[in-house]
Design an enzyme around this catalytic site. Structure first.
Site, PDB file in Angstrom:
ATOM      1  CD  GLU A 173      -2.937  -1.178   2.306  1.00 27.14           C
ATOM      2  OE1 GLU A 173      -2.797  -0.653   2.980  1.00 27.14           O
ATOM      3  OE2 GLU A 173      -4.036  -1.906   1.925  1.00 27.14           O
ATOM      4  CB  CYS A 201      -3.404  -6.438  -5.972  1.00 25.41           C
ATOM      5  SG  CYS A 201      -5.000  -5.524  -5.858  1.00 25.41           S
ATOM      6  CD  GLU A 214      -4.938 -10.533  -6.268  1.00 21.75           C
ATOM      7  OE1 GLU A 214      -4.188  -9.876  -5.528  1.00 21.75           O
ATOM      8  OE2 GLU A 214      -5.977 -10.795  -5.964  1.00 21.75           O
ATOM      9  CB  CYS A 254      -9.004  -5.783  -7.973  1.00 19.96           C
ATOM     10  SG  CYS A 254      -7.820  -5.476  -8.940  1.00 19.96           S
TER      11      CYS A 254
HETATM   12  N1  THU Z   1      -6.077  -6.614  -2.518  1.00 19.18           N
HETATM   13  C1  THU Z   1      -5.260  -7.532  -2.726  1.00 19.18           C
HETATM   14  O1  THU Z   1      -4.053  -7.163  -2.602  1.00 19.18           O
HETATM   15  N2  THU Z   1      -5.601  -8.351  -3.705  1.00 19.18           N
HETATM   16  C2  THU Z   1      -7.033  -8.621  -3.973  1.00 19.18           C
HETATM   17  O2  THU Z   1      -7.501  -9.217  -4.688  1.00 19.18           O
HETATM   18  C3  THU Z   1      -7.973  -7.580  -3.365  1.00 19.18           C
HETATM   19  C4  THU Z   1      -7.406  -6.300  -2.665  1.00 19.18           C
HETATM   20  C5  THU Z   1      -5.715  -5.572  -1.217  1.00 19.18           C
HETATM   21  C6  THU Z   1      -5.328  -3.895  -2.073  1.00 19.18           C
HETATM   22  C7  THU Z   1      -5.468  -3.323  -0.630  1.00 19.18           C
HETATM   23  O3  THU Z   1      -4.117  -3.110  -0.215  1.00 19.18           O
HETATM   24  C8  THU Z   1      -6.391  -3.996   0.348  1.00 19.18           C
HETATM   25  O4  THU Z   1      -6.441  -5.366  -0.342  1.00 19.18           O
HETATM   26  C9  THU Z   1      -7.581  -3.555   0.459  1.00 19.18           C
HETATM   27  O5  THU Z   1      -8.463  -3.354  -0.750  1.00 19.18           O
END
Ligand code: THU
Length: 131
Positions: free
Chosen positions: A44, A53, A55, A86
């Site tokens: 983040e 993310c 992935e 996402c």
């Molecule tokens: N996030 C992921 O890393 N992967 C996903 O499939 C869904 C969301 C993360 C992004 C962010 O740091 C946190 O989850 C909240 O959205």
């Protein structure tokens, strides 16, 4: 490397998640056609839109080390419901997946469910005219 083993690696990777803003740790582990596994976490940023993310972190690690084909990817989060990739991650996965690529989604209890990438992003955009 079966689905459960890959999901366990995704769950283990969560410990490196950098998620001070959402507090939501996500880990991913992907298997490539060379038989190697790459892991990733969400990373983040104070400027929320700069967040990456789990992935995509795993995909970019793999691709930047020469990999080009994802056989399967497991995603492990901390919610009661399954964590799905996402929309942006689905599009990135399509770039390096094929009709057989599997997406293993899990919840915090360790339940997993397997989807094809194609069912998560049907009719994906893959090329543009002129290329
Ligand atoms: N996030 C992921 O890393 N992967 C996903 O499939 C869904 C969301 C993360 C992004 C962010 O740091 C946190 O989850 C909240 O959205």
């Amino acid at each position: 490397m079966d689905n459960s083993e890959l999901f366990k690696m995704a769950t283990d990777a969560k410990k490196y998640s950098y998620s001070p803003y959402s507090g939501f740790k996500v880990g991913a582990a992907l298997l490539t056609d060379s038989g190697k596994v790459y892991t990733g976490t969400n990373v983040e940023n104070a400027s929320f839109g700069a967040t990456n993310c789990a992935e995509r972190t795993a995909v970019f690690k793999a691709v930047s080390e020469g990999e080009r084909k994802i056989v399967s990817i497991a995603i492990s989060g901390e919610s009661d419901s399954l964590v799905f990739p996402c929309g942006i991650c689905r599009q990135v996965l399509v770039e390096f997946g094929d009709e057989n690529t599997k997406v293993i989604c899990g919840n915090r209890k360790g339940d997993i469910k397997v989807f094809s990438l194609k069912e998560l992003l049907p009719n994906a955009f893959t090329e543009f005219e002129g290329m």
